[in-house]
Scaffold this active site. Sequence first.
Site, PDB file in Angstrom:
ATOM      1  CB  CYS A 162      12.094   4.183  -2.222  1.00 51.26           C
ATOM      2  SG  CYS A 162      12.873   5.133  -0.886  1.00 51.26           S
ATOM      3  CG  HIS A 214       8.935   4.506   1.043  1.00 48.06           C
ATOM      4  ND1 HIS A 214       9.857   3.652   0.504  1.00 48.06           N
ATOM      5  CD2 HIS A 214       7.769   4.258   0.378  1.00 48.06           C
ATOM      6  CE1 HIS A 214       9.290   2.897  -0.427  1.00 48.06           C
ATOM      7  NE2 HIS A 214       8.022   3.263  -0.518  1.00 48.06           N
ATOM      8  CG  HIS A 226       6.014   1.951  -3.314  1.00 53.59           C
ATOM      9  ND1 HIS A 226       6.353   1.551  -2.046  1.00 53.59           N
ATOM     10  CD2 HIS A 226       4.919   1.205  -3.651  1.00 53.59           C
ATOM     11  CE1 HIS A 226       5.513   0.628  -1.632  1.00 53.59           C
ATOM     12  NE2 HIS A 226       4.623   0.401  -2.579  1.00 53.59           N
TER      13      HIS A 226
END
Length: 261
Positions: A162, A214, A226
């Site tokens: 990510c 994240h 993402h």
Amino acid sequence: MENTYGICRVAVAPLRAEPTDRAEMVTQLLFGEHVEILEKQERWWLIQNGYDRYQGWIDPKQLVGISGSDFTTMHNCNMLAPLSFDNSLTSTDGSVYHICPGSNLPNIADGYCQLAKERFKLGFQPHQKNTANFKDEVAAAAKFFHNIPYLWGGRNLFGLDCSGFVQLVFKMFDIALNRDASQQAEQGDLVGFLAEGKAGDVAFFDNEEGKITHVGILLSPNEIIHASSKVRIDLIDDQGIFNKELGRYTHKLRIIKRFVE
């Protein structure tokens, strides 16, 4: 030991947590990225990436040595491999290298780039980093990586994590982000509410312990791109990311940061 310097001479080089092939891959170097060598063992060197200061162990055969002055100059390398699946370089011995978007192209002149004494003929038009077009082009740049699979530590077309995804997109616009999501969250300017979010703002998400784990790029106040199993586009609201395939929220929103006004 006196510090020395090097530059990545292969398309992608893994950096590992320990000096062994069995160790976790913590990140990757791309072609042309410059490093400081912190420690040398027989088969492994501990290096620090000159771009984001991230450290890891590398096979030294994947580097070529450069001088301290060249290392400093490389901080200002502003020519990159473009967002394309067909970025090829040809070395003087005729062999071809296929490099990833965002790879550095140092010392460009007359259709060649040069790493130390090695010259490579460009088979593509290089991309010049430029923040000016960020607002108009960031969404398309992020979507270029749509459906690339997730890979822990990945920073290339065959696997991205990510934060590696976000870092690579922003590198194309001459915005240097740190490597990990928790480190990136310390950069940028805070956006107070999701409803104020714009394309290119960066959303961060935390776990039950409150640690940021994240990150993704807003396409609008309602949509985010993402890397989670793959680079994907999902809905987002004040609660977090909603995955329609799973029918549930997968990530809890913590903060939003802006890097270009």
